[in-house]
Write an enzyme that holds these catalytic residues in place. Structure first.
Site, PDB file in Angstrom:
ATOM      1  N   ASP A   1       9.116   2.604  -0.273  1.00  0.00           N
ATOM      2  CA  ASP A   1       8.005   3.256   0.602  1.00  0.00           C
ATOM      3  C   ASP A   1       8.416   2.678   2.259  1.00  0.00           C
ATOM      4  OD1 ASP A   1       6.015   4.067   2.005  1.00  0.00           O
ATOM      5  OD2 ASP A   1       4.394   3.474   0.550  1.00  0.00           O
TER       6      ASP A   1
ATOM      7  N   LYS B   1       4.242   8.327   9.209  1.00  0.00           N
ATOM      8  CA  LYS B   1       3.992   7.955  10.464  1.00  0.00           C
ATOM      9  C   LYS B   1       4.995   8.379  11.498  1.00  0.00           C
ATOM     10  CE  LYS B   1       0.926   4.505   8.703  1.00  0.00           C
ATOM     11  NZ  LYS B   1       0.979   3.739   7.291  1.00  0.00           N
TER      12      LYS B   1
ATOM     13  N   TYR C   1       0.840  -1.028  -0.163  1.00  0.00           N
ATOM     14  CA  TYR C   1       0.045   0.092  -0.136  1.00  0.00           C
ATOM     15  C   TYR C   1       1.087   1.208  -0.051  1.00  0.00           C
ATOM     16  CZ  TYR C   1      -3.766   3.329   1.748  1.00  0.00           C
ATOM     17  OH  TYR C   1      -4.488   4.382   1.890  1.00  0.00           O
TER      18      TYR C   1
END
Ligand SMILES: *Cc1c(COP(=O)(O)O)cnc(C)c1O
Length: 434
Positions: A241, A274, A146
């Site tokens: 990522d 995050k 994702y």
């Protein structure tokens, strides 16, 4: 708890009138596991309390950012001081420079970094930059990874989408994803075939190096090495990522883990989120100077943001990075995570339940399956019925894991040995009921 007294249920019903599905991000709705989502009223350290004032040991940590636990005094202090100085200016600040310098020092594959407000925005911008810098259109991603919900990436994406059983989202025209290739994770033969066919048109390959959006699946070292070689050979940018893995699996992030196995290994670009915001909306993408200089205002690739580099968010991120940079932080976190995963594995074995788990630093996953899956299709064949029963059994006992079998779990510095022991004990009880 009756419907008359269950505040979670009351809030969920009220929320569904005014917010689609009652939530602002789909996985929070408990659709995969059923039941009533817990509405969080407050949190401290490794725990949060729901609307009924029930306490939970939190293994989500806001899906990663709360690596220090909730309400860490140094972070709260930094945020409080920043708020008094102003919420947002729309003009540059010293703190943005400090945070950029701190990130680049910890992740030396990047020469420059741009701050944004969400992982979605960072991933989308990194891909635009890769296309602008290479003058190519095609991008390559892997099933189960994702990278946020940008249109071009909603192709058999994992995470939230999988719950609803759609390989792609409605509202994304086929033309928008026509340049996105989706391959099986850890499949070297497919990767070679894709590059042989499309390598010359490939702007970038984007990957979750340790995939946390299909529970927990590591890219194998040979697969990672081959991906690096093919990107170099064909001139495609290799994008890591690390929104989930960044500063969580190691201080140097997942790229430092692979650099141990593959000498000199580096991605060309990195996407972060995050942990770098410590719970505030903050994300980033960065890479080599030559690529980053294509970005506006230096170059022709446009990217902007009203709240980018927000002064309160950067204060929160800086304080968080400062704390996790203290010697031994990730080693201690990693040991705790291993203790939990091995404790749960032993308890499952004792109950005769097929179960396995894996972890790196403060990120972990577990499967009701006899071996660790290597790709998304295998993850989705693991025992979902057992997972759901386990999830609710743990929830009842005050332990909050991710409410879907394809999500990872998160350990934080605030979790104590007692929290971990209580979790293993609860798991042992629940395993016996499966
Ligand atoms: C969470 C996540 C994103 C998206 O970040 P948001 O801040 O939710 O937009 C992108 N990539 C990965 C690997 C993630 O885990």
């Amino acid at each position: 708890m009756t419907p008359d007294t269950d505040r979670n249920l009351q809030l969920f019903q009220r929320a569904q009138h005014v917010i689609p599905g009652g939530v602002n991000s789909p996985v929070r709705a408990f659709k995969a596991v059923g039941g009533t989502p817990r509405f969080v009223s407050r949190a401290q350290g490794a725990h949060f309390w729901d609307a009924n004032d029930k306490r939970y040991i939190d293994y989500i940590g806001s899906w990663g950012p709360m690596i220090l636990g909730h309400g860490h005094p140094a972070v709260v202090d930094a945020v409080q001081r920043a708020v008094l100085e102003g919420f947002s200016f729309g003009a540059p600040t010293e703190r943005e420079v400090e945070l950029a310098e701190a990130i680049l020092k910890l992740v030396p594959s990047m020469d420059m970094v741009r701050l944004v407000s969400s992982g979605t925005e960072a991933g989308m911008s990194a891909i635009r930059l890769a296309r602008g810098a290479t003058g190519r259109s095609k991008i390559l991603k892997f099933e189960g990874c994702y990278h946020g919900h940008a249109d071009a990436l909603l192709v058999k994406a994992g995470s939230g989408l999988a719950t609803f059983g759609n390989p792609t989202s409605a509202g994304v025209p086929p033309e928008v994803v026509q340049h996105t290739l989706v391959l099986e994770y850890n499949n070297v033969a497919q990767l070679e075939e894709a590059f042989a066919l499309h390598g010359k048109d490939m702007a970038c390959l984007i990957i979750e190096p340790i995939a946390g959006n299909m529970n927990f699946v590591r890219a194998s070292v040979p697969f990672m090495q081959r991906a690096r070689e093919l990107c170099t050979q064909y001139g495609a940018l290799f994008i890591f990522d690390e929104v989930m893995t960044g500063f969580r699996v190691a201080l140097g992030s997942a790229q430092s883990v692979y650099a141990k196995a593959i000498p000199g290994f580096e991605p060309d670009m990195t996407v972060m989120g995050k942990v770098i915001g410590g719970g505030m909306p903050l994300a980033a993408f960065g890479g080599k100077r030559a690529a980053m200089e294509h970005l506006a205002p230096l170059g022709p690739v446009y990217q902007a943001g009203t709240l980018s580099g927000n002064p309160v968010a950067t204060a929160c991120g800086l304080a968080t990075l400062h704390e996790i940079s203290k010697p031994g932080f990730h080693e201690a976190l990693g040991r705790k995570t291993q203790t939990l995963v091995s404790g749960m594995t032993r308890a499952a074995q004792a109950a005769g339940i097929p179960f396995c788990g894996d972890s790196e630093g403060g990120l972990f996953g577990f499967f009701f399956f006899d071996r660790l899956p290597q790709n998304y299709a295998t993850v989705m064949t693991t025992d979902s019925k057992r997972f759901n029963t386990f999830f609710h059994g743990m929830l009842e006992r005050g332990v909050y894991f991710a409410p879907a079998l394809y999500e990872a779990s998160f350990m934080g510095a605030a979790h104590t040995d007692a929290d971990i022991a209580a979790t293993v004990e609860a798991a042992a009880e629940v395993f016996k009921t499966l």
